[in-house]
Write an enzyme that holds these catalytic residues in place. Structure first.
Site, mmCIF file in Angstrom:
data_model
loop_
_atom_site.group_PDB
_atom_site.id
_atom_site.type_symbol
_atom_site.label_atom_id
_atom_site.label_comp_id
_atom_site.label_asym_id
_atom_site.label_seq_id
_atom_site.Cartn_x
_atom_site.Cartn_y
_atom_site.Cartn_z
ATOM 1 N N ARG A 63 3.551 -2.090 1.911
ATOM 2 C CA ARG A 63 2.362 -2.223 1.055
ATOM 3 C C ARG A 63 1.174 -1.470 1.647
ATOM 4 O O ARG A 63 0.386 -0.857 0.921
ATOM 5 C CB ARG A 63 2.026 -3.700 0.885
ATOM 6 C CG ARG A 63 0.841 -4.001 -0.033
ATOM 7 C CD ARG A 63 0.700 -5.499 -0.219
ATOM 8 N NE ARG A 63 -0.336 -5.856 -1.172
ATOM 9 C CZ ARG A 63 -1.540 -6.332 -0.840
ATOM 10 N NH1 ARG A 63 -1.842 -6.511 0.450
ATOM 11 N NH2 ARG A 63 -2.431 -6.637 -1.754
ATOM 12 N N ASP A 68 -2.657 2.874 1.211
ATOM 13 C CA ASP A 68 -3.291 4.045 1.813
ATOM 14 C C ASP A 68 -3.183 5.250 0.893
ATOM 15 O O ASP A 68 -4.180 5.890 0.563
ATOM 16 C CB ASP A 68 -2.640 4.352 3.162
ATOM 17 C CG ASP A 68 -3.254 5.582 3.822
ATOM 18 O OD1 ASP A 68 -4.499 5.702 3.791
ATOM 19 O OD2 ASP A 68 -2.502 6.405 4.365
ATOM 20 N N VAL A 71 -5.321 5.624 -2.392
ATOM 21 C CA VAL A 71 -6.777 5.720 -2.266
ATOM 22 C C VAL A 71 -7.099 6.968 -1.446
ATOM 23 O O VAL A 71 -6.775 7.030 -0.266
ATOM 24 C CB VAL A 71 -7.360 4.467 -1.593
ATOM 25 C CG1 VAL A 71 -8.867 4.588 -1.450
ATOM 26 C CG2 VAL A 71 -7.007 3.225 -2.404
ATOM 27 N N GLY A 73 -5.748 9.458 -0.667
ATOM 28 C CA GLY A 73 -4.519 10.144 -0.302
ATOM 29 C C GLY A 73 -3.952 9.509 0.957
ATOM 30 O O GLY A 73 -4.537 8.584 1.531
ATOM 31 N N SER A 77 -6.991 6.160 5.574
ATOM 32 C CA SER A 77 -8.332 5.623 5.312
ATOM 33 C C SER A 77 -8.320 4.103 5.246
ATOM 34 O O SER A 77 -9.311 3.441 5.578
ATOM 35 C CB SER A 77 -8.901 6.203 4.013
ATOM 36 O OG SER A 77 -8.095 5.852 2.893
ATOM 37 N N ASN A 95 -7.310 -5.746 -1.192
ATOM 38 C CA ASN A 95 -6.972 -5.809 0.236
ATOM 39 C C ASN A 95 -7.512 -7.043 0.946
ATOM 40 O O ASN A 95 -6.915 -7.521 1.921
ATOM 41 C CB ASN A 95 -7.519 -4.575 0.949
ATOM 42 C CG ASN A 95 -6.835 -3.287 0.518
ATOM 43 O OD1 ASN A 95 -5.683 -3.301 0.103
ATOM 44 N ND2 ASN A 95 -7.552 -2.180 0.599
ATOM 45 N N THR A 194 11.047 -6.345 -4.036
ATOM 46 C CA THR A 194 12.294 -7.018 -3.712
ATOM 47 C C THR A 194 12.191 -7.825 -2.422
ATOM 48 O O THR A 194 13.090 -8.589 -2.089
ATOM 49 C CB THR A 194 13.459 -6.013 -3.597
ATOM 50 O OG1 THR A 194 14.689 -6.713 -3.523
ATOM 51 C CG2 THR A 194 13.315 -5.128 -2.369
ATOM 52 N N ASP A 246 10.863 -12.276 -4.504
ATOM 53 C CA ASP A 246 12.285 -12.423 -4.827
ATOM 54 C C ASP A 246 12.792 -13.669 -4.111
ATOM 55 O O ASP A 246 13.062 -13.630 -2.905
ATOM 56 C CB ASP A 246 13.065 -11.189 -4.377
ATOM 57 C CG ASP A 246 14.576 -11.382 -4.468
ATOM 58 O OD1 ASP A 246 15.010 -12.376 -5.090
ATOM 59 O OD2 ASP A 246 15.310 -10.547 -3.903
ATOM 60 N N ASP A 254 16.809 -5.011 -1.362
ATOM 61 C CA ASP A 254 18.012 -4.787 -2.156
ATOM 62 C C ASP A 254 17.613 -4.640 -3.629
ATOM 63 O O ASP A 254 16.448 -4.463 -3.950
ATOM 64 C CB ASP A 254 19.014 -5.933 -1.954
ATOM 65 C CG ASP A 254 18.401 -7.307 -2.199
ATOM 66 O OD1 ASP A 254 17.413 -7.404 -2.973
ATOM 67 O OD2 ASP A 254 18.899 -8.294 -1.617
#
Length: 326
Positions: A63, A68, A71, A73, A77, A95, A194, A246, A254
């Site tokens: 995540r 990153d 936002v 690129g 950052s 965040n 997942t 999940d 998976d």
């Protein structure tokens, strides 16, 4: 080199078919081969060590890479702390009180500064840590093109515009397209759900007041609904309770996520909405049946995401501390 001999045969086939060029949009698969030959081992050991202490951290690291890249690129950052002259992204709504894994990145960076000082960017660490987190969770392995440089600025406002679980699929797709991705990538990268957890506030409206109806989401599986209502009672102090994205294979990467969608057991409305579009619904159904297909496509999509807005060459810098500009 960035590969070892114990990878399954399909990994090498994937490499030959999809990723054989050594150069990719000014990123190189062998970028650190001579300057930091132990890079992969250092990253892998520290991700493995973090996962041994906290199984949730794998999803958090993936995540972190996503937040990153979407936002500005893939320039690290997201790791910058607030200063008197710079407003970082850590307190943006998507965040705040949810971004995790920063200490793992700090640990990896410290180890790399000892092994090869001022050489490996924080942006590349994020990309590699995400790959290792997936691979060590029994997910696919992919070769990460390297050579990203670190940015010297951040954007809280752009971070506040990250794709949200409260948005319709059309809005989320538009945000992906604005980054050079496609609708297919929405369905593929959503498969990251997942593993990991979500706070109750991100889906609670489905349980008690779906669309302002005062009732639960009629598409949600009845058994799952009952379990979630117990975990997330209709009161404010349950907003930060955690539920597995999940519940079947919570810490394994998976294709069960897609099977859950087919069974109307997706946690987030934005995930269940993938079945409401012909293109994404077809992908969901295929991935629910063929995990190898999902693994292949995920590797392609996440590698493509890792090229969004990269800084290379003399752009940006190589931070010695990922939390602040040199």
């Amino acid at each position: 080199m960035e590969f070892t001999s114990n990878k399954p045969p399909f990994v090498f086939l994937f490499w030959l078919v999809f990723l054989s060029p050594l150069v990719c949009c000014q990123l190189y698969y062998n970028f650190y081969d001579t300057t930091c030959p132990n890079l992969t081992g250092i990253v892998r050991y520290n991700v493995w060590s973090a996962m041994a202490k906290d199984a949730r951290i794998a999803a958090s690291l993936l995540r972190l890479h996503f937040h990153d890249c979407f936002v500005i690129g893939c320039d690290a950052s997201v790791l910058l702390d607030d200063t008197d002259t710079l407003k970082g992204e850590k307190n943006a709504l998507p965040n705040k009180n949810s971004i995790r894994g920063l200490d793992v990145i700090d640990t990896i960076k410290a180890a790399l500064e000892k092994a090869c000082p001022s050489t490996v960017s924080c942006a590349d660490i994020l990309a590699l840590a995400a790959r290792e987190a997936v691979y060590l969770s029994k997910g696919p392995f992919w070769y990460v093109p390297l050579g990203r440089r670190d940015g010297t600025t951040a954007s809280e406002s752009e971070a506040n515009n990250l794709p949200s679980p409260f948005e319709p699929l059309e809005n989320i797709t538009a945000k992906f397209i604005s980054k050079g991705l496609e609708k297919k990538d929405v369905a593929v990268l959503s498969g990251a759900h997942t593993f990991g957890f979500a706070q109750c506030f991100t889906f609670k409206s489905r349980l008690f007041d779906f669309g302002g109806s005062g009732k639960s989401d009629p598409t949600l599986d009845a058994s799952l609904l009952q379990n979630l209502q117990k975990l997330c009672p209709n009161q404010a102090d349950s907003d930060t309770n955690l539920a597995p994205l999940d519940p079947v294979t919570t810490n394994t990467f998976d294709n069960v996520y897609y099977q859950n969608l087919v069974n109307n057991s997706a946690l987030l409305q934005s995930d269940q909405a993938l079945l409401g579009d012909n293109t994404t619904a077809s992908l969901v159904n295929n991935y629910s049946k063929w995990p190898a297909l999902f693994f292949r496509d995920f590797a392609v999509s996440v590698e493509k995401m890792g090229r969004i807005g990269v800084l290379t060459g003399q752009q940006g810098q190589i931070r010695t501390n990922c939390r602040k500009v040199n």
